[in-house]
Motif scaffolding. Sequence first.
Motif, mmCIF file in Angstrom:
data_model
loop_
_atom_site.group_PDB
_atom_site.id
_atom_site.type_symbol
_atom_site.label_atom_id
_atom_site.label_comp_id
_atom_site.label_asym_id
_atom_site.label_seq_id
_atom_site.Cartn_x
_atom_site.Cartn_y
_atom_site.Cartn_z
ATOM 1 N N TYR A 117 2.687 -8.127 -1.425
ATOM 2 C CA TYR A 117 4.143 -8.201 -1.453
ATOM 3 C C TYR A 117 4.514 -9.323 -2.408
ATOM 4 O O TYR A 117 4.252 -10.500 -2.127
ATOM 5 C CB TYR A 117 4.695 -8.447 -0.048
ATOM 6 N N TYR A 123 2.851 -3.225 -2.966
ATOM 7 C CA TYR A 123 3.619 -2.235 -2.225
ATOM 8 C C TYR A 123 5.115 -2.491 -2.274
ATOM 9 O O TYR A 123 5.907 -1.584 -2.066
ATOM 10 C CB TYR A 123 3.144 -2.188 -0.768
ATOM 11 N N MET A 124 5.513 -3.726 -2.517
ATOM 12 C CA MET A 124 6.937 -4.039 -2.566
ATOM 13 C C MET A 124 7.155 -5.283 -3.408
ATOM 14 O O MET A 124 6.425 -6.265 -3.284
ATOM 15 C CB MET A 124 7.492 -4.271 -1.155
ATOM 16 N N PHE A 166 9.926 -8.104 -4.098
ATOM 17 C CA PHE A 166 11.158 -8.727 -3.616
ATOM 18 C C PHE A 166 11.801 -9.480 -4.783
ATOM 19 O O PHE A 166 11.220 -10.438 -5.300
ATOM 20 C CB PHE A 166 10.871 -9.677 -2.458
ATOM 21 N N PRO A 202 9.006 0.117 -6.486
ATOM 22 C CA PRO A 202 9.649 -0.142 -5.190
ATOM 23 C C PRO A 202 10.069 -1.597 -5.083
ATOM 24 O O PRO A 202 9.247 -2.503 -5.277
ATOM 25 C CB PRO A 202 8.553 0.207 -4.175
ATOM 26 N N PHE A 203 11.336 -1.837 -4.794
ATOM 27 C CA PHE A 203 11.798 -3.223 -4.725
ATOM 28 C C PHE A 203 12.896 -3.393 -3.687
ATOM 29 O O PHE A 203 13.551 -2.431 -3.276
ATOM 30 C CB PHE A 203 12.286 -3.699 -6.100
ATOM 31 N N SER A 204 13.068 -4.626 -3.275
ATOM 32 C CA SER A 204 14.161 -5.038 -2.399
ATOM 33 C C SER A 204 14.855 -6.223 -3.055
ATOM 34 O O SER A 204 14.271 -6.905 -3.897
ATOM 35 C CB SER A 204 13.630 -5.451 -1.030
ATOM 36 N N PRO A 215 18.889 -0.523 -2.782
ATOM 37 C CA PRO A 215 17.599 -0.823 -2.155
ATOM 38 C C PRO A 215 17.834 -1.663 -0.904
ATOM 39 O O PRO A 215 18.967 -2.110 -0.664
ATOM 40 C CB PRO A 215 16.881 -1.629 -3.240
ATOM 41 N N TYR A 223 10.163 -6.128 8.128
ATOM 42 C CA TYR A 223 10.143 -5.090 7.090
ATOM 43 C C TYR A 223 8.732 -4.931 6.521
ATOM 44 O O TYR A 223 8.224 -3.815 6.363
ATOM 45 C CB TYR A 223 11.138 -5.468 5.996
ATOM 46 N N ILE A 239 5.986 -1.672 6.765
ATOM 47 C CA ILE A 239 5.233 -1.085 5.642
ATOM 48 C C ILE A 239 3.733 -1.162 5.919
ATOM 49 O O ILE A 239 3.008 -0.195 5.658
ATOM 50 C CB ILE A 239 5.588 -1.806 4.319
#
Length: 198
Positions: free
Chosen positions: A26, A107-108, A110, A136-138, A171, A190, A194
Motif C-alpha cells: 500500500y 494493491y492501492m 493513497f 487503483p487509488f484513494s 475514488p 480499508y 483488501i
Amino acid sequence: MNINEAKFVTSSVEVSKCPNTGKKEYAFIGRSNVGKSSLINMLTGIKGLAMTSSMPGKTQCINHFIINNSWYVVDLPGYGYARCGKEARERLRQMIEEYVTRREEMYMLFVLVDSRHAPQKIDIEFIRWLGENGIPFSIVFTKADKLGKVRLEENIAFYKTTLLEEWEELPPIFITSSEDKRGREEILDYIDTINKME
C-alpha cells in the motif's frame, strides 16, 4: 485492524531493487510537504518510523515498511518539488511512474492532498494520469486539524466537485490528521478489507 509490529525494511533507488516478497503493498504519495511521513507514523503508531522533515523533498527513495509481517506500507518520493535539479526531478518522476504502473505487489495507491488548499493543478493532473493508466487509488486529505469543521467540509466539497468535472464517480476518500489520529481506523479497516479479498 490492529498493528502489532511495523519496521523499516529497505530503501530502493530503483524499482527493480524493491523487495521480492509477493506480499501486498500500500503506497503513499503526494506533493512534497503534504504530511506523508507523519501520516505513515500515525497509521503504524510508531512516531519515528518514517523520517519526517520540515524540508520538502526529503524522501528520495522507495521506502518499504513491513506491517504485522504480512503486508507493506511503501513511502514514495513526493512529486512536484521544484528546488531539486531538473535531472533529479526526472529521475524521481521515472521512479514513481515505474513503481505505480509496473509494481504488481501494489494493491492501492493513497494520494495525499493538503485539505487546507484549493485543488492544485499538479494534483489534478497526477490523479488524471492515474485514471488514464487504470491505477487503483484513494485520496487522503491531510492536516484536517488545521481547519475548522465548516471550512474543512467546504474545501473537501469543492475538491469533490472539481474532480467530478472529469470523473463519473469518485475514488474512496479519507479525511485525516496526524495530530489527532483522525482517519486512522478508516484507512486501516480499508486496507484490512483488501487484505482479506484474496
